[in-house]
Enzyme design. Sequence first.
Site, PDB file in Angstrom:
ATOM      1  N   SER A  18       0.916  -1.150  -0.103  1.00 13.77           N
ATOM      2  CA  SER A  18       0.002   0.098   0.187  1.00 13.77           C
ATOM      3  C   SER A  18       0.852   1.324  -0.014  1.00 13.77           C
ATOM      4  O   SER A  18       0.454   2.440  -0.152  1.00 13.77           O
ATOM      5  CB  SER A  18      -1.161  -0.002   1.186  1.00 13.77           C
ATOM      6  OG  SER A  18      -0.316  -0.106   2.538  1.00 13.77           O
ATOM      7  N   TYR A  43      13.149  -5.743  16.477  1.00 17.35           N
ATOM      8  CA  TYR A  43      12.972  -5.533  14.954  1.00 17.35           C
ATOM      9  C   TYR A  43      14.151  -6.149  14.282  1.00 17.35           C
ATOM     10  O   TYR A  43      13.740  -6.974  13.635  1.00 17.35           O
ATOM     11  CB  TYR A  43      12.910  -4.131  14.762  1.00 17.35           C
ATOM     12  CG  TYR A  43      12.889  -3.763  13.126  1.00 17.35           C
ATOM     13  CD1 TYR A  43      11.790  -4.091  12.242  1.00 17.35           C
ATOM     14  CD2 TYR A  43      13.921  -3.580  12.444  1.00 17.35           C
ATOM     15  CE1 TYR A  43      11.657  -3.974  11.054  1.00 17.35           C
ATOM     16  CE2 TYR A  43      14.030  -3.370  10.990  1.00 17.35           C
ATOM     17  CZ  TYR A  43      12.911  -3.529  10.493  1.00 17.35           C
ATOM     18  OH  TYR A  43      12.850  -3.301   9.058  1.00 17.35           O
ATOM     19  N   LYS A  67      14.235  -9.677  11.804  1.00 16.20           N
ATOM     20  CA  LYS A  67      14.959  -9.660  10.393  1.00 16.20           C
ATOM     21  C   LYS A  67      15.854 -10.725  10.322  1.00 16.20           C
ATOM     22  O   LYS A  67      16.098 -11.141   9.358  1.00 16.20           O
ATOM     23  CB  LYS A  67      15.281  -8.196   9.916  1.00 16.20           C
ATOM     24  CG  LYS A  67      13.917  -7.188   9.799  1.00 16.20           C
ATOM     25  CD  LYS A  67      13.148  -7.906   8.602  1.00 16.20           C
ATOM     26  CE  LYS A  67      12.156  -6.960   8.112  1.00 16.20           C
ATOM     27  NZ  LYS A  67      11.257  -7.442   7.113  1.00 16.20           N
TER      28      LYS A  67
END
Length: 266
Positions: A22, A163, A167
Site C-alpha cells: 500500500s 525488530y 529480520k
Amino acid sequence: MTARRERVGRFEGRRVLVTGASSGIGAATALAFAREGAIVGLAARRADRLAAVLEQCRAYTPDSVALTVDLARLDDIDAFAVRAVEELGGTVDVLVNNAGIPKRRKAASLTPDDLHEVMAVNFEAPVRLTAALLPAMLERGDGHIVNLSSMGVHMFSYGVGAYAASKAAVELWTEALHLELGGTGVAAHLFVPGTTLTEFSTEREGNDPPFPVDPATAATPEQVAAALLDCLGTEVFITYATERDAATAKAKNTDPNAFLAQLRRR
C-alpha cells in the site's frame, strides 16, 4: 478509465504477489513489476491506499488485483493464500514478502506484547505465507520467493533490537530455503534495503521517536524496487539495495568487534 501505458515485458504474464504493497517499497515494487508486464496481487491492510496503487498498476496490467489482509492474523494466512491464488488466475509465480512493522524500543523498555507483535508480522507471517504457496511452486518446478530484511542486521541495531532480531530470523530462514530449494527450479532470495525515504521511519504509536534520515544519502522506493527486480535475474543468495549498503555490511562482517566498538565510543 486510465489509458493503457507502454510496458517493458521482462516479467510479462507472470503472477506476482507483493505484501505491504500500500505504500513505500511495496508499492514501488508492485508498480515496477506491473510496468514490466506482471499481473500483480497487492496485499496490505489499508484498502484505500491499495486502491490508489492498484489504479497505477492496472494502467500497465489491467488484471492486477488488490487483496486486503492483516498478516498479523496468522491463522488467516492459509485462507488468504488460497484467495490470492484464485484472484491471480490460479498461480503465484513470484512472492515478495515485504510487509513488516517497525519496533523502535530499547531493550530495557521492550514488553512481551512488543516482542510478540514484531515477530508475528515480520517473521512468522512470511514463513506461513511461503509455506502455503511453496508446494505449488515445487510441483511446477518454477517460482521465486523474495524475503526482505533490514540493514539493522548488517549495520547496528541500537534501539531496534527486537525488530533487527525478527529480520535476522528471516535471514537465516531464507538461507535454509535457498539451500533446500537447490535444483528444484524454485529460488529463494534475500533482499536488504537500506535507509529508504518512506513512512516506515516516521512517528508511530508504540515506538520510540524515529532516527533522523538524511535525504541526500537515503534511497528512494523506486531505486530499491529496481534493485529488487534485478535480483531475480541472478543466482546469488543476498542482494543489497545499494553499493553503499553492501560496503557497510562487509565492513561489519570483516571485524564486528571493531565495528561495534567504534560506535560505542561515539
